[in-house]
Scaffold this motif. Sequence first.
Motif, PDB file in Angstrom:
ATOM      1  N   ALA A 188       0.835  -1.221   0.000  1.00 29.14           N
ATOM      2  CA  ALA A 188       0.000   0.000   0.000  1.00 29.14           C
ATOM      3  C   ALA A 188       0.859   1.256   0.000  1.00 29.14           C
ATOM      4  CB  ALA A 188      -0.952   0.001   1.197  1.00 29.14           C
ATOM      5  N   ASN A 189       1.956   1.235  -0.773  1.00 25.61           N
ATOM      6  CA  ASN A 189       2.831   2.406  -0.899  1.00 25.61           C
ATOM      7  C   ASN A 189       2.316   3.244  -2.069  1.00 25.61           C
ATOM      8  OD1 ASN A 189       4.893   4.282  -1.282  1.00 25.61           O
ATOM      9  ND2 ASN A 189       6.481   2.828  -0.654  1.00 25.61           N
ATOM     10  N   PHE A 190       1.375   4.140  -1.769  1.00 24.50           N
ATOM     11  CA  PHE A 190       0.702   4.893  -2.822  1.00 24.50           C
ATOM     12  C   PHE A 190       1.634   5.874  -3.541  1.00 24.50           C
ATOM     13  CE2 PHE A 190      -2.880   3.969   0.182  1.00 24.50           C
ATOM     14  CZ  PHE A 190      -3.482   3.021  -0.628  1.00 24.50           C
ATOM     15  N   LYS A 191       2.604   6.394  -2.815  1.00 24.97           N
ATOM     16  CA  LYS A 191       3.538   7.329  -3.445  1.00 24.97           C
ATOM     17  C   LYS A 191       4.339   6.626  -4.534  1.00 24.97           C
ATOM     18  CE  LYS A 191       6.926  10.907  -2.333  1.00 24.97           C
ATOM     19  NZ  LYS A 191       7.642  11.622  -1.247  1.00 24.97           N
ATOM     20  N   LYS A 192       4.861   5.449  -4.218  1.00 24.77           N
ATOM     21  CA  LYS A 192       5.615   4.666  -5.207  1.00 24.77           C
ATOM     22  C   LYS A 192       4.698   4.215  -6.343  1.00 24.77           C
ATOM     23  CE  LYS A 192       9.849   4.422  -3.522  1.00 24.77           C
ATOM     24  NZ  LYS A 192      11.052   4.800  -4.302  1.00 24.77           N
ATOM     25  N   LEU A 193       3.465   3.844  -6.023  1.00 32.18           N
ATOM     26  CA  LEU A 193       2.513   3.436  -7.060  1.00 32.18           C
ATOM     27  C   LEU A 193       2.268   4.577  -8.044  1.00 32.18           C
ATOM     28  CD1 LEU A 193      -0.040   1.403  -4.936  1.00 32.18           C
ATOM     29  CD2 LEU A 193       1.259   0.526  -6.878  1.00 32.18           C
ATOM     30  N   GLY A 194       2.222   5.797  -7.540  1.00 36.29           N
ATOM     31  CA  GLY A 194       2.061   6.953  -8.413  1.00 36.29           C
ATOM     32  C   GLY A 194       3.216   7.072  -9.386  1.00 36.29           C
ATOM     33  N   SER A 195       4.449   6.895  -8.869  1.00 39.66           N
ATOM     34  CA  SER A 195       5.639   6.991  -9.720  1.00 39.66           C
ATOM     35  C   SER A 195       5.669   5.882 -10.765  1.00 39.66           C
ATOM     36  CB  SER A 195       6.892   6.927  -8.840  1.00 39.66           C
ATOM     37  OG  SER A 195       8.052   6.925  -9.636  1.00 39.66           O
ATOM     38  N   VAL A 196       5.359   4.643 -10.346  1.00 38.70           N
ATOM     39  CA  VAL A 196       5.390   3.497 -11.269  1.00 38.70           C
ATOM     40  C   VAL A 196       4.352   3.668 -12.377  1.00 38.70           C
ATOM     41  CG1 VAL A 196       4.878   1.033 -11.469  1.00 38.70           C
ATOM     42  CG2 VAL A 196       6.339   1.858  -9.622  1.00 38.70           C
ATOM     43  N   ASN A 197       3.134   4.055 -12.011  1.00 43.91           N
ATOM     44  CA  ASN A 197       2.092   4.219 -13.019  1.00 43.91           C
ATOM     45  C   ASN A 197       2.389   5.374 -13.966  1.00 43.91           C
ATOM     46  OD1 ASN A 197      -0.632   2.481 -12.658  1.00 43.91           O
ATOM     47  ND2 ASN A 197       0.431   2.676 -10.694  1.00 43.91           N
ATOM     48  N   ASN A 198       3.073   6.386 -13.470  1.00 41.65           N
ATOM     49  CA  ASN A 198       3.491   7.478 -14.335  1.00 41.65           C
ATOM     50  C   ASN A 198       4.483   6.982 -15.388  1.00 41.65           C
ATOM     51  OD1 ASN A 198       3.612  10.530 -14.784  1.00 41.65           O
ATOM     52  ND2 ASN A 198       5.765  10.032 -14.550  1.00 41.65           N
ATOM     53  N   SER A 199       5.430   6.105 -14.972  1.00 41.63           N
ATOM     54  CA  SER A 199       6.405   5.544 -15.923  1.00 41.63           C
ATOM     55  C   SER A 199       5.712   4.663 -16.965  1.00 41.63           C
ATOM     56  CB  SER A 199       7.464   4.724 -15.174  1.00 41.63           C
ATOM     57  OG  SER A 199       8.236   5.548 -14.328  1.00 41.63           O
ATOM     58  N   ILE A 200       4.720   3.872 -16.524  1.00 44.98           N
ATOM     59  CA  ILE A 200       3.982   3.029 -17.472  1.00 44.98           C
ATOM     60  C   ILE A 200       3.249   3.912 -18.479  1.00 44.98           C
ATOM     61  CG2 ILE A 200       2.108   1.356 -17.716  1.00 44.98           C
ATOM     62  CD1 ILE A 200       2.856   0.263 -14.948  1.00 44.98           C
ATOM     63  N   ALA A 201       2.689   5.021 -18.007  1.00 45.87           N
ATOM     64  CA  ALA A 201       1.982   5.947 -18.904  1.00 45.87           C
ATOM     65  C   ALA A 201       2.928   6.498 -19.963  1.00 45.87           C
ATOM     66  CB  ALA A 201       1.366   7.093 -18.092  1.00 45.87           C
ATOM     67  N   GLU A 202       4.156   6.845 -19.559  1.00 46.67           N
ATOM     68  CA  GLU A 202       5.128   7.379 -20.510  1.00 46.67           C
ATOM     69  C   GLU A 202       5.467   6.347 -21.584  1.00 46.67           C
ATOM     70  OE1 GLU A 202       8.401   8.586 -18.092  1.00 46.67           O
ATOM     71  OE2 GLU A 202       7.440  10.454 -17.445  1.00 46.67           O
ATOM     72  N   ILE A 203       5.585   5.071 -21.187  1.00 45.26           N
ATOM     73  CA  ILE A 203       5.877   4.005 -22.159  1.00 45.26           C
ATOM     74  C   ILE A 203       4.711   3.851 -23.131  1.00 45.26           C
ATOM     75  CG2 ILE A 203       6.204   1.516 -22.433  1.00 45.26           C
ATOM     76  CD1 ILE A 203       7.755   1.554 -19.793  1.00 45.26           C
ATOM     77  N   GLN A 204       3.484   3.813 -22.602  1.00 41.28           N
ATOM     78  CA  GLN A 204       2.317   3.659 -23.474  1.00 41.28           C
ATOM     79  C   GLN A 204       2.214   4.835 -24.444  1.00 41.28           C
ATOM     80  OE1 GLN A 204       0.723   1.022 -23.726  1.00 41.28           O
ATOM     81  NE2 GLN A 204       1.033  -0.097 -21.814  1.00 41.28           N
ATOM     82  N   ASN A 205       2.580   6.010 -23.984  1.00 45.91           N
ATOM     83  CA  ASN A 205       2.564   7.176 -24.852  1.00 45.91           C
ATOM     84  C   ASN A 205       3.601   7.027 -25.968  1.00 45.91           C
ATOM     85  OD1 ASN A 205       1.505   9.942 -25.331  1.00 45.91           O
ATOM     86  ND2 ASN A 205       3.626  10.522 -24.977  1.00 45.91           N
ATOM     87  N   SER A 206       4.803   6.513 -25.617  1.00 41.78           N
ATOM     88  CA  SER A 206       5.853   6.294 -26.617  1.00 41.78           C
ATOM     89  C   SER A 206       5.440   5.244 -27.637  1.00 41.78           C
ATOM     90  CB  SER A 206       7.154   5.864 -25.926  1.00 41.78           C
ATOM     91  OG  SER A 206       7.628   6.865 -25.069  1.00 41.78           O
ATOM     92  N   LEU A 207       4.646   4.256 -27.202  1.00 45.56           N
ATOM     93  CA  LEU A 207       4.174   3.201 -28.103  1.00 45.56           C
ATOM     94  C   LEU A 207       2.975   3.643 -28.927  1.00 45.56           C
ATOM     95  CD1 LEU A 207       4.456   0.123 -25.694  1.00 45.56           C
ATOM     96  CD2 LEU A 207       5.938   0.644 -27.644  1.00 45.56           C
ATOM     97  N   GLY A 208       2.488   4.872 -28.685  1.00 44.13           N
ATOM     98  CA  GLY A 208       1.336   5.368 -29.431  1.00 44.13           C
ATOM     99  C   GLY A 208       0.004   4.915 -28.889  1.00 44.13           C
ATOM    100  N   ASN A 209       0.015   4.289 -27.699  1.00 47.35           N
ATOM    101  CA  ASN A 209      -1.242   3.837 -27.071  1.00 47.35           C
ATOM    102  C   ASN A 209      -1.789   4.962 -26.194  1.00 47.35           C
ATOM    103  OD1 ASN A 209      -0.722   1.329 -28.256  1.00 47.35           O
ATOM    104  ND2 ASN A 209       0.385   0.607 -26.460  1.00 47.35           N
ATOM    105  N   ASN A 210      -2.348   5.986 -26.840  1.00 50.10           N
ATOM    106  CA  ASN A 210      -2.759   7.192 -26.110  1.00 50.10           C
ATOM    107  C   ASN A 210      -3.817   6.910 -25.048  1.00 50.10           C
ATOM    108  OD1 ASN A 210      -1.044   8.832 -27.580  1.00 50.10           O
ATOM    109  ND2 ASN A 210      -2.542   9.178 -29.197  1.00 50.10           N
ATOM    110  N   LYS A 211      -4.770   6.039 -25.366  1.00 48.81           N
ATOM    111  CA  LYS A 211      -5.852   5.747 -24.412  1.00 48.81           C
ATOM    112  C   LYS A 211      -5.290   5.100 -23.154  1.00 48.81           C
ATOM    113  CE  LYS A 211     -10.422   3.618 -24.109  1.00 48.81           C
ATOM    114  NZ  LYS A 211     -11.463   2.844 -24.833  1.00 48.81           N
ATOM    115  N   LYS A 212      -4.407   4.104 -23.332  1.00 51.45           N
ATOM    116  CA  LYS A 212      -3.790   3.452 -22.173  1.00 51.45           C
ATOM    117  C   LYS A 212      -2.925   4.451 -21.403  1.00 51.45           C
ATOM    118  CE  LYS A 212      -3.634  -1.342 -23.784  1.00 51.45           C
ATOM    119  NZ  LYS A 212      -2.768  -2.496 -24.091  1.00 51.45           N
ATOM    120  N   ALA A 213      -2.207   5.316 -22.140  1.00 46.46           N
ATOM    121  CA  ALA A 213      -1.351   6.305 -21.483  1.00 46.46           C
ATOM    122  C   ALA A 213      -2.167   7.195 -20.554  1.00 46.46           C
ATOM    123  CB  ALA A 213      -0.617   7.144 -22.527  1.00 46.46           C
TER     124      ALA A 213
END
Length: 681
Positions: A188-213
């Motif tokens: 339940a480390n919400f601060k770290k979860l925020g950082s991890v999900n932000n990184s996943i969003a950046e990857i999805q954006n780079s892959l062109g998956n705007n909706k997932k990003a």
Amino acid sequence: MKQRYLFNGQSSSFVLLLMVLFLGSISLLRAQTTIPLDSIIAKSDSLAKKKEYARAHQIYSEAILMATEAGDAELRSALHKERGRLFRREKKYEQAIGQYTKSIEESPLSLNAAYSYQGIALIKRRLREKDSVLPYLEAALSIYKEKGEDEVAYNAFSNAGIIYKNRQLYEEALSYLLLADEGFNKTANFKKLGSVNNSIAEIQNSLGNNKKAFNYHFRALSYRKQAKDTSGIAMSFNNIGNAYKTKKEYDSALFYYKRSLELEDKNSRRYASTLYNVGVAYYLKDDLKNARSFYDKALKINKEQNYTESVFYNANELALLCVKANDLPAAAKYLNMTDGLIDKIENQEAVYRNYEIKALYNNKRGNYRLAYDFQKKYSDLYQSVFNTRQAEIVQELQERFETEKKQNENLQLSLLNQENQILIDKQKSSIKVNRLFLLVSLLLLLLMIIAYLLLNQRQKTLKHKQAVEQLKAIYEGQEVIKKVMSKDLHDIVATSLDGIRLKVQALSLSVDEDKKKLAEDITDNIQDINHQMRLISHRLSPLDDKIKKYKLSEIIISQLSEFQTYRKILVNIKDEIPEVLDKLKLEAQTNFYAILLEALNNIEKYSKATEVIISHSIDQSDRLHFNIKDNGVGFKETDSNGIGILNMQQRAKLLKGICSVFPTSKGTELSLEFPLNAHLK
């Protein structure tokens, strides 16, 4: 005798008492010499906060000596790891690596070793020794995946995801970020979860998956709100603004940028950076007045905080705005500001942009000689950066090739193991048959022959199935490689064409008519190269991301329209493209579309046709019959064994169908038939 007996009994009791006391004293001594690791770490960290590093190192040295005397290798490993962490905190990286290495040597498969491997990887990353990062990182991850079930392991997965993301190895990055996401959810480390999900969003954006990003950006925002992480919330608002800016939805971008500004410290670098982003959004909206206002606010903060590079970037953009608004005195002021900083700027892209703006400025002033000099500086530096990037791309391609080569070798090894297992199974079966042959009577011999025939037929069926599966695996591997090659080839050539554009731009400024003619010729060449590259890229990766946005039938119509337009060959579609193609599995759609592309390519190259007729029908057993006819010169029967035709036949085989190409009295005809029901989603 009796007294002596009594004396001996008392002596035995006395000796036993002495042994108990001796063993108790040893246990007490060992308890007293136990090294309190947590206490040592806390005390050393306290000293490090006060920058009393020498005393902190002395504590670790004494503790390591005590652990050596106690023969505790695991404890020595932990102490060396902590001392390496202390050296890393001091930015004494060579000494840190030395301590981490000793920690690994003391206990190679422990969690302490995993942390030390990770520490070395992070140091190599900071020192930009790219080739050395991954081996240490992967060594750490292999231990963490087996033994790590705490926040240290989850942090390692998160760091690995970021490193792989920065190296554009997105598949590996996502796998580790998802492990980190799962782990931090457990704690339940919400601060770290925020950082991890932000990184996943950046990857999805780079892959062109705007909706997932966007989904992951808003998940990151939600976690940061639960953690009451004000700074993280502001960062998420800014990132969401960036995502909307990428989609060219500038009003939405401005909304989130301004929400970010409400939470940021008004004297921080991030506040200034967000002001700059607001300026960019207004600039892209052609609202130059507001763009200039926000650039000025960002510049003021960056000057007050002595953020040299940020001041340079702000001054650059303000100078460009002033040049566009014909406010040349103000432009000169900002350009003079950049002159005093340019020698301190490491980002060469910012420097050559400065040269480009100075060329525009001097051109407006009528100082064409100086404008030409800055244009030349811009072109030279751009070419230098381009060459460096090209070398990096080639190196990255080589690394990817090696990775994919290993994957293919593993795939081939797996297939070989399967074949060996089948061979072993055959041999065992043969031995059983031979034993039965020796033991049974004539009647059983007859039954055995029947069984042998059935088994032989089964083996043939199995071989055929394996051949199809092997062909399928090879095609899937090729499709992965083709997609990567298509993207990388497109990126490299696009960059090369940009370089040619600069040269054409320089030529177009000339008054020499011959040079202007040359510029027009080069422009035509670029257009032709672009067309050829689109064809190559399309053939390498036929559907790629298009299938996510459009139906297959729409993609086919678009391709046929483009074929007719550019190849000047009339396309006559007798029947509408069947909508049932849109309901097929992606693999089947890819194979069908690849056959169509190969057929069109053959018509373009060899047929000399002026018309192509496309028709289809679906019979009662739901088999699709698809025909492509042309009115070209036809082909010889000996040409039917060519690579292109063989490729179409193999893909038809994967569709469980048949593809035939044969000459007709008026040209050439391709006939494809396969069962639709076998490939529906």
